[in-house]
Every structure is written in structure tokens, then in C-alpha cells.
Design an enzyme around this catalytic site. Structure first.
Site, mmCIF file in Angstrom:
data_model
loop_
_atom_site.group_PDB
_atom_site.id
_atom_site.type_symbol
_atom_site.label_atom_id
_atom_site.label_comp_id
_atom_site.label_asym_id
_atom_site.label_seq_id
_atom_site.Cartn_x
_atom_site.Cartn_y
_atom_site.Cartn_z
ATOM 1 N N GLN A 265 0.821 -1.208 0.000
ATOM 2 C CA GLN A 265 0.000 0.000 0.000
ATOM 3 C C GLN A 265 0.856 1.260 0.000
ATOM 4 O O GLN A 265 0.484 2.280 -0.585
ATOM 5 C CB GLN A 265 -0.955 -0.016 1.192
ATOM 6 C CG GLN A 265 -2.003 -1.113 1.116
ATOM 7 C CD GLN A 265 -2.785 -1.085 -0.197
ATOM 8 O OE1 GLN A 265 -3.488 -0.126 -0.499
ATOM 9 N NE2 GLN A 265 -2.652 -2.136 -0.991
ATOM 10 N N HIS A 268 1.661 3.034 -3.359
ATOM 11 C CA HIS A 268 0.739 3.893 -4.091
ATOM 12 C C HIS A 268 1.190 5.340 -4.155
ATOM 13 O O HIS A 268 1.091 5.990 -5.199
ATOM 14 C CB HIS A 268 -0.651 3.859 -3.428
ATOM 15 C CG HIS A 268 -1.498 2.708 -3.857
ATOM 16 N ND1 HIS A 268 -2.137 2.672 -5.061
ATOM 17 C CD2 HIS A 268 -1.826 1.558 -3.220
ATOM 18 C CE1 HIS A 268 -2.825 1.545 -5.164
ATOM 19 N NE2 HIS A 268 -2.652 0.853 -4.061
ATOM 20 N N HIS A 335 -8.376 -0.293 4.502
ATOM 21 C CA HIS A 335 -8.133 -1.735 4.424
ATOM 22 C C HIS A 335 -7.625 -2.209 5.782
ATOM 23 O O HIS A 335 -6.671 -1.638 6.314
ATOM 24 C CB HIS A 335 -7.047 -2.067 3.396
ATOM 25 C CG HIS A 335 -7.262 -1.465 2.044
ATOM 26 N ND1 HIS A 335 -6.632 -0.292 1.652
ATOM 27 C CD2 HIS A 335 -8.010 -1.864 0.989
ATOM 28 C CE1 HIS A 335 -6.996 -0.005 0.404
ATOM 29 N NE2 HIS A 335 -7.822 -0.934 -0.012
ATOM 30 N N ASP A 368 -7.626 -5.587 -4.139
ATOM 31 C CA ASP A 368 -7.396 -4.543 -5.139
ATOM 32 C C ASP A 368 -7.770 -5.012 -6.537
ATOM 33 O O ASP A 368 -8.099 -4.191 -7.402
ATOM 34 C CB ASP A 368 -5.922 -4.127 -5.132
ATOM 35 C CG ASP A 368 -5.570 -3.212 -3.968
ATOM 36 O OD1 ASP A 368 -6.500 -2.628 -3.373
ATOM 37 O OD2 ASP A 368 -4.373 -3.090 -3.650
ATOM 38 N N HIS A 427 -52.001 21.729 6.798
ATOM 39 C CA HIS A 427 -51.680 20.321 6.597
ATOM 40 C C HIS A 427 -52.898 19.454 6.896
ATOM 41 O O HIS A 427 -53.229 18.534 6.138
ATOM 42 C CB HIS A 427 -50.509 19.901 7.502
ATOM 43 C CG HIS A 427 -49.163 20.295 6.993
ATOM 44 N ND1 HIS A 427 -48.816 21.593 6.723
ATOM 45 C CD2 HIS A 427 -48.070 19.533 6.700
ATOM 46 C CE1 HIS A 427 -47.570 21.633 6.288
ATOM 47 N NE2 HIS A 427 -47.089 20.400 6.255
#
Length: 463
Positions: A265, A268, A335, A368, A427
Site C-alpha cells: 500500500q 501507491h 483496508h 485490489d 396540513h
């Protein structure tokens, strides 16, 4: 390489409510508010000048001069024809698994009889047109095409448009693997636009692109800021920030597996978060040694090293797995891996995570690409209140109310009473007007102490 945070002992224990102070934990700084003022003029420019603005921003931000923003159909078809057969097979398997999981998420309409003659039906209606954003920064993300398009298609969205940044290396088109993934999924409306300007294109429309009702997909801080700015004009899935992984592990975990998953990770982005939560100091030492060894031989070691050394990453020491559960629930990771004894039982107790990966054979990288789950997930702690992308993201629930005259007459006195209590007499008049302004007889009040009948409860059967 990676910092440590020791929460063992009273100082790091949960408070009276059982919660951990989230501010103690590693987290990336993501100032979306500051980015708002920078993306505002870009979005306004696209609003007023459309395609001409998009072409200028492609040259300014992406370093490429494009003639048109919409990708020609022949370029999409050519990308599929030239796609590596192994990559095609992998994408097709990813699509097959994702479609199998997401098809099971489709909701069905449901009708409840509230009273005889009175029903409420909840209809699930797909958004008519959506814009799907696929980033194109440090890596190529055809998998994000799959994760966005498949749930939208399974929801029944009629009109899909994909946008991804233009690439100088490919004559101003998005990366050919992204185009090929679109072709595999039957999407032929693709735009070469990235960043905040792509979100503005979807929101306002241009002469090439009709506006959409919903925008989904991950992106950088500028994409997140544009989503926040334009939310309301368009629906959004989330303000996705840098990716993050948390691993809850005890001394049964393999340090090599844990290190490899943290690195996966961190690869990235320099702001990617990699966090290990463990009650085993020997495991922490072994994982740190594995990180040093593995990062040195990894392709993107500079990027990974910066991510692991950042304030958003770290090893958190806890008293035991119970304490670790409190920590990962406070962290609410995008994650979360559980690498402990009885991992499935521990995972079942987690309340806050975008996706949970159970045991030694379910690494985040599987999710992924080919687990069948969706990888567009909440980041920055948002998993405590938000879900990942799914078929539900593209559906709207609409209540359809159908009452007969008799059913309306029965409930009118209650409505008039409540309308009067709220000082909204018109109403109540909207109901009595249907009976010649004569108030239907008030139902008998239940005896003191008696509970009101439950309209959903079935009447007794038999004599």
C-alpha cells in the site's frame, strides 16, 4: 524507517466509553479545505468555457496538447485489440468475480401493508447518468475502471461516462490499458480529463459531455476538493484521500507477510498510510527488519520509504488483541488485515473498516484486483460512518404511498391533531378537504396503560 507508538498501559487504554482517542493514531494530513480555494476557479472556468478550458488544463497540468476531450471510439477498440493477452485474461477474471459479488447486492422493491387499504412501497431506482473517475498519477488503474463500472451496471445505470487524465506518452489519450478495460465492459464514452477539471466537466457538462447526477471514483486531493465543492449539484461517493492499510497482528503472524502487505500500500503514494497494530514487540522488531530488507529491493523504494517514514505510518504497540481491536476500530482503516489466531472470530468483532481481510491468505492486494470485493473504499477514518462503493451507491430508494379513501379517513383525525400541534393547520385541512371538510370520527383512545396495536403484527388465526 517507520516510527513506533507505544499505547501499552493505562495511558493508551480505552476511556470510559471504550473508545481510543483517534488523535493519538498515525494519520496523513489532508487539508481539503485549503485545496478548495485552488480548485474553485478551475471549476468555474470549466463551467463557463467548457471544452476550451479542459484543453488548456490538459496542457498546463498534464503536459500534453489535445484537440478534443472525448476519446474516439476507434482508439478504445484499438486499445483492446492491442492489449496483452495475459492482462486481458486477468481483467476478464476480475470483472467476472466483481460482477458475481455485486449482482447479489441488487435490492428489490418491497411493499408493506400499513393498514387495510394503505400501503407503502419502497422502489429502488438507479441514478440515470453517472461519471466515473479513474486516476492516472503514479500508476495505471484499469482495476478502478472495473470497480466503478461493474456496480453501476449491476444497479441498472443507463448512461456511464469514464474520465481519466490524458497521457503525453499516448498522444493525449488516457492510458491504453484503461481504454481497454472500458472496452471490455462495453463503455464507449470516455474522456481525457483529469483532476478537478474532470469533476467540473461531469457536474456542469460541456459541448462534448452531458452533465451527470453522480460522480464516483478515487483521486488526489484536487479531485476530493472538487467533489466537496460541487456536492449538491452532483452526488458523490466520498472524498477519497491517500490509501491506507492497518494490520492487526499477534505473535502468530508471519513478519514477512506483514511487511510485504504494508509495502504494497505504501507503493501507491508518498502519503499512503501503513500501520501495524500488535501486542508482540518481537513481531514488531521482525517486521521492521523485513521492511528494511524488502524495501531496498523494491522498484518504487523512494516513494515507499517516504510513505513509511511519514507521520501517517507507524507500528502501534498494544496490551493485547482486545486492546488492538479498540485501536483499529478507532483508526477505521480503508483496508484492515487481521493476522491473529482465530482471525475470523477477531474479524467478526471489528466495527469500523472499509474492507476486512481475514487471515494469512487474504492480503489487501487480492481485494485490489480479484477478490470480487470493491476497492473503492472510505479513507481518513470515514469508515466509521461510510461504506465502500457498491450497487447501493447507484440506487435511490423512493417511497410510494397508496391509501384508499377508507384508510385515509381512519387516520385523518391523527394527522389533524399532529398538524395542529405543529401549528400547521393547512396540513390537516389537506385531508379534511377530501371529506367535505367534515372531520372523520376520532378513533377510540386506547385505555390508559394499554399499548397501541402493532399494524405490522398479524391478527390471531382460527376461531
Amino acid at each position: 524507517m517507520i516510527s513506533r507508538l507505544d499505547l501499552r498501559g493505562a495511558a493508551g487504554a480505552p476511556g470510559a466509553t471504550g473508545d481510543i482517542d483517534r488523535d493519538l493514531l498515525p494519520r496523513a494530513e489532508l487539508d481539503v479545505e485549503a485545496a478548495l480555494e485552488k480548485v474553485r476557479p478551475i471549476c468555474e472556468d470549466v463551467h463557463h468555457r467548457g471544452t476550451a478550458a479542459l484543453i488548456e488544463y490538459a496542457e498546463r497540468f498534464d503536459g500534453v496538447r489535445i484537440e478534443r476531450v472525448r476519446v474516439p471510439r476507434e482508439a478504445i477498440d484499438r486499445a483492446l485489440e492491442e492489449l496483452d493477452p495475459q492482462v486481458r485474461a486477468a481483467l476478464e477474471e476480475s470483472i467476472r468475480r466483481a460482477r458475481k459479488v455485486h449482482a447479489a447486492q441488487r435490492r428489490t422493491d418491497h411493499t408493506v401493508q400499513v393498514v387495510p387499504g394503505g400501503t407503502v412501497t419502497e422502489r429502488w431506482v438507479p441514478v440515470q447518468r453517472v461519471g466515473l473517475y479513474v486516476p492516472g498519477g503514479n500508476a495505471v488503474y484499469p482495476s478502478s475502471v472495473v470497480m466503478n463500472v461493474v456496480p453501476a451496471q449491476e444497479a441498472g445505470v443507463a448512461s456511464l461516462a469514464v474520465s481519466s487524465p490524458p497521457q503525453a506518452a499516448f498522444d493525449g489519450l488516457p492510458h491504453p490499458t484503461i481504454l481497454a478495460a472500458c472496452a471490455l465492459l462495453g463503455v464507449d464514452e470516455v474522456y481525457a480529463a483529469g483532476g478537478a477539471q474532470a469533476i467540473a466537466m461531469f457536474a456542469y457538462g460541456t459541448d462534448e459531455c452531458r452533465p451527470v447526477q453522480l460522480v464516483t471514483g478515487p483521486g488526489n486531493i484536487w479531485v476530493a476538493a472538487a467533489k466537496r465543492l460541487l456536492k449538491g449539484r452532483i452526488g458523490i461517493d466520498a472524498e477519497a484521500g491517500p490509501t491506507e492499510i492497518a494490520v492487526l497482528a499477534d505473535d502468530s503472524a508471519d513478519p514477512g507477510h506483514v511487511a510485504a502487505d504494508l509495502i504494497s500500500q505504501a507503493e501507491h503514494d508518498t502519503l499512503a498510510a501503513a500501520v501495524l497494530v500488535t501486542d508482540s514487540e518481537p513481531l514488531a522488531d521482525a517486521v521492521e527488519a523485513e521492511l528494511v530488507r524488502r524495501v531496498a529491493r523494491t522498484k518504487h523504494r523512494e516513494r515507499i520509504t517516504e510513505a513509511l517514514a511519514g507521520r501517517q505510518s507507524g507500528i502501534v504497540l498494544v496490551d493485547d488483541v482486545e486492546h488492538g481491536l479498540a485501536v483499529v476500530d478507532a483508526y477505521a482503516a480503508e483496508h484492515l488485515e487481521i493476522q491473529t489466531r482465530d482471525a475470523a472470530a477477531v474479524a467478526a468483532r471489528v466495527r469500523n473498516a472499509g474492507a476486512i481481510f481475514v487471515g494469512p491468505h487474504a492480503p489487501v492486494s487480492l481485494g485490489d484486483y480479484c477478490a470480487g470485493s470493491n476497492h473503492v473504499l472510505p479513507t481518513g477514518g470515514c469508515a466509521c460512518h461510510s461504506s465502500g462503493l457498491s450497487v447501493q451507491s447507484f440506487l435511490r430508494g423512493i417511497h410510494v404511498v397508496d391509501y384508499s379513501r377508507e384508510a385515509l379517513a381512519e387516520v385523518t383525525p391523527h394527522v389533524v391533531t399532529l398538524a395542529t400541534a405543529e401549528d400547521l393547520p393547512a396540513h390537516g385541512a389537506a385531508l379534511t378537504a377530501r371529506f367535505g371538510d367534515a372531520l372523520p370520527e376520532q378513533p377510540a383512545a386506547a385505555p390508559a396503560g394499554a399499548s397501541a396495536p402493532d399494524p405490522a403484527r398479524k391478527a390471531p388465526q382460527g376461531t
